[in-house]
Motif scaffolding. Sequence first.
Motif, PDB file in Angstrom:
ATOM      1  N   TYR A   1      47.824  43.558  52.352  1.00 46.90           N
ATOM      2  CA  TYR A   1      48.242  43.686  50.956  1.00 46.90           C
ATOM      3  C   TYR A   1      47.332  42.940  49.978  1.00 46.90           C
ATOM      4  CZ  TYR A   1      52.570  46.087  52.083  1.00 46.90           C
ATOM      5  OH  TYR A   1      53.487  47.013  52.496  1.00 46.90           O
ATOM      6  N   ALA A   2      46.265  42.340  50.437  1.00 46.79           N
ATOM      7  CA  ALA A   2      45.415  41.524  49.560  1.00 46.79           C
ATOM      8  C   ALA A   2      44.891  42.315  48.370  1.00 46.79           C
ATOM      9  CB  ALA A   2      44.265  40.906  50.351  1.00 46.79           C
ATOM     10  N   GLN A   3      44.415  43.534  48.589  1.00 43.66           N
ATOM     11  CA  GLN A   3      43.893  44.329  47.474  1.00 43.66           C
ATOM     12  C   GLN A   3      45.019  44.721  46.515  1.00 43.66           C
ATOM     13  OE1 GLN A   3      40.543  44.802  46.871  1.00 43.66           O
ATOM     14  NE2 GLN A   3      41.385  45.384  44.886  1.00 43.66           N
ATOM     15  N   SER A   4      46.190  45.044  47.048  1.00 48.55           N
ATOM     16  CA  SER A   4      47.341  45.381  46.197  1.00 48.55           C
ATOM     17  C   SER A   4      47.757  44.197  45.335  1.00 48.55           C
ATOM     18  CB  SER A   4      48.530  45.832  47.053  1.00 48.55           C
ATOM     19  OG  SER A   4      48.248  47.034  47.699  1.00 48.55           O
ATOM     20  N   VAL A   5      47.740  42.996  45.917  1.00 46.04           N
ATOM     21  CA  VAL A   5      48.092  41.787  45.178  1.00 46.04           C
ATOM     22  C   VAL A   5      47.095  41.573  44.034  1.00 46.04           C
ATOM     23  CG1 VAL A   5      48.140  39.247  45.351  1.00 46.04           C
ATOM     24  CG2 VAL A   5      49.383  40.649  47.014  1.00 46.04           C
ATOM     25  N   SER A   6      45.818  41.749  44.327  1.00 48.39           N
ATOM     26  CA  SER A   6      44.787  41.591  43.309  1.00 48.39           C
ATOM     27  C   SER A   6      44.993  42.557  42.140  1.00 48.39           C
ATOM     28  CB  SER A   6      43.403  41.820  43.914  1.00 48.39           C
ATOM     29  OG  SER A   6      42.417  41.764  42.917  1.00 48.39           O
ATOM     30  N   GLN A   7      45.229  43.809  42.442  1.00 48.37           N
ATOM     31  CA  GLN A   7      45.412  44.814  41.393  1.00 48.37           C
ATOM     32  C   GLN A   7      46.713  44.571  40.633  1.00 48.37           C
ATOM     33  OE1 GLN A   7      42.943  47.273  40.687  1.00 48.37           O
ATOM     34  NE2 GLN A   7      44.157  47.295  38.808  1.00 48.37           N
ATOM     35  N   LEU A   8      47.775  44.200  41.352  1.00 47.29           N
ATOM     36  CA  LEU A   8      49.062  43.924  40.718  1.00 47.29           C
ATOM     37  C   LEU A   8      48.920  42.778  39.713  1.00 47.29           C
ATOM     38  CD1 LEU A   8      52.463  43.706  42.527  1.00 47.29           C
ATOM     39  CD2 LEU A   8      51.846  42.096  40.759  1.00 47.29           C
ATOM     40  N   PHE A   9      48.264  41.702  40.115  1.00 48.16           N
ATOM     41  CA  PHE A   9      48.047  40.557  39.227  1.00 48.16           C
ATOM     42  C   PHE A   9      47.345  41.013  37.949  1.00 48.16           C
ATOM     43  CE2 PHE A   9      45.029  37.319  37.736  1.00 48.16           C
ATOM     44  CZ  PHE A   9      45.874  36.266  37.464  1.00 48.16           C
ATOM     45  N   HIS A  10      46.247  41.734  38.102  1.00 49.56           N
ATOM     46  CA  HIS A  10      45.475  42.203  36.950  1.00 49.56           C
ATOM     47  C   HIS A  10      46.314  43.119  36.055  1.00 49.56           C
ATOM     48  CE1 HIS A  10      41.913  43.258  34.661  1.00 49.56           C
ATOM     49  NE2 HIS A  10      42.242  44.529  34.786  1.00 49.56           N
ATOM     50  N   ASP A  11      47.016  44.068  36.666  1.00 47.44           N
ATOM     51  CA  ASP A  11      47.837  45.008  35.893  1.00 47.44           C
ATOM     52  C   ASP A  11      48.968  44.295  35.155  1.00 47.44           C
ATOM     53  OD1 ASP A  11      46.192  47.040  36.860  1.00 47.44           O
ATOM     54  OD2 ASP A  11      47.670  47.784  38.308  1.00 47.44           O
ATOM     55  N   ALA A  12      49.594  43.325  35.821  1.00 49.05           N
ATOM     56  CA  ALA A  12      50.700  42.589  35.190  1.00 49.05           C
ATOM     57  C   ALA A  12      50.212  41.793  33.990  1.00 49.05           C
ATOM     58  CB  ALA A  12      51.376  41.669  36.208  1.00 49.05           C
TER      59      ALA A  12
ATOM     60  N   LYS B   1      38.900  41.221  35.336  1.00 44.93           N
ATOM     61  CA  LYS B   1      38.941  42.384  36.223  1.00 44.93           C
ATOM     62  C   LYS B   1      39.619  41.932  37.508  1.00 44.93           C
ATOM     63  CE  LYS B   1      34.414  41.495  38.206  1.00 44.93           C
ATOM     64  NZ  LYS B   1      33.102  42.009  38.514  1.00 44.93           N
ATOM     65  N   PRO B   2      40.079  42.867  38.325  1.00 45.38           N
ATOM     66  CA  PRO B   2      40.710  42.442  39.583  1.00 45.38           C
ATOM     67  C   PRO B   2      39.731  41.636  40.440  1.00 45.38           C
ATOM     68  CG  PRO B   2      41.186  44.748  39.140  1.00 45.38           C
ATOM     69  CD  PRO B   2      40.138  44.319  38.135  1.00 45.38           C
ATOM     70  N   ARG B   3      40.214  40.526  40.974  1.00 47.18           N
ATOM     71  CA  ARG B   3      39.394  39.709  41.878  1.00 47.18           C
ATOM     72  C   ARG B   3      39.324  40.403  43.230  1.00 47.18           C
ATOM     73  NH1 ARG B   3      39.148  34.011  40.304  1.00 47.18           N
ATOM     74  NH2 ARG B   3      37.624  33.934  41.982  1.00 47.18           N
ATOM     75  N   SER B   4      38.471  39.923  44.071  1.00 54.36           N
ATOM     76  CA  SER B   4      38.306  40.543  45.383  1.00 54.36           C
ATOM     77  C   SER B   4      39.544  40.339  46.253  1.00 54.36           C
ATOM     78  CB  SER B   4      37.088  39.950  46.103  1.00 54.36           C
ATOM     79  OG  SER B   4      37.356  38.604  46.472  1.00 54.36           O
TER      80      SER B   4
ATOM     81  N   CYS C   1      53.585  47.396  47.072  1.00 53.19           N
ATOM     82  CA  CYS C   1      53.884  46.006  46.717  1.00 53.19           C
ATOM     83  C   CYS C   1      54.291  45.994  45.251  1.00 53.19           C
ATOM     84  CB  CYS C   1      52.661  45.137  46.950  1.00 53.19           C
ATOM     85  SG  CYS C   1      52.904  43.414  46.481  1.00 53.19           S
ATOM     86  N   SER C   2      55.532  45.609  44.978  1.00 52.57           N
ATOM     87  CA  SER C   2      56.020  45.609  43.601  1.00 52.57           C
ATOM     88  C   SER C   2      56.015  44.226  42.970  1.00 52.57           C
ATOM     89  CB  SER C   2      57.423  46.217  43.540  1.00 52.57           C
ATOM     90  OG  SER C   2      58.298  45.531  44.383  1.00 52.57           O
TER      91      SER C   2
END
Length: 166
Positions: free
Chosen positions: A11-22, A42-45, A74-75
């Motif tokens: 889920y690491a990539q999902s967490v990164s994108q979720l953080f950025h989107d939120a 931007k989303p981190r790695s 991942c919500s």
Amino acid sequence: MYSVIPYRAAYAQSVSQLFHDAIHAIDEAQYSLADKSAWSAKPRSAYHWHRRMIRSKAWLVIDTRSMHDGLPVCSGFINIEMGFHSRGYIDSLYVHPEYQGKGVAKILYQALELWSREQGYKELSVDASRLSKPLFLSYGFNVNHRSYQEKLGQVIMGYLMSKSLG
């Protein structure tokens, strides 16, 4: 529907994108575009987020009704630091914009507080944003003082809050 699971590397990539989107979904009346861009340009790695999450105790809320890249969506996520000086510090609590207002933050916080009590933690603390301050107040946190973080030249204001578990 929703399930709480321990953080997993998948889920690491999902967490990164979720953080950025939120971050970027925050109303500009709360934080300016410049603030949000400094907070997350931007989303981190996935590697960055994986390292951050495994150095703490972290949980995810997944939506078992929706799939993305072969995994339930991942919500939201939360993590707590366990080091001696930062023990009990809530590092992150973020919910994907599509899941905000649906109880995901409450599910995450309850899992964290239960675990913290089981570990014998006496106190929790967090640097809450303007947006999350009311949420933490509703969970019994008190404001200690305003806090400021500098990111890419922007000073982002928040609140250092704490809650006794004793």
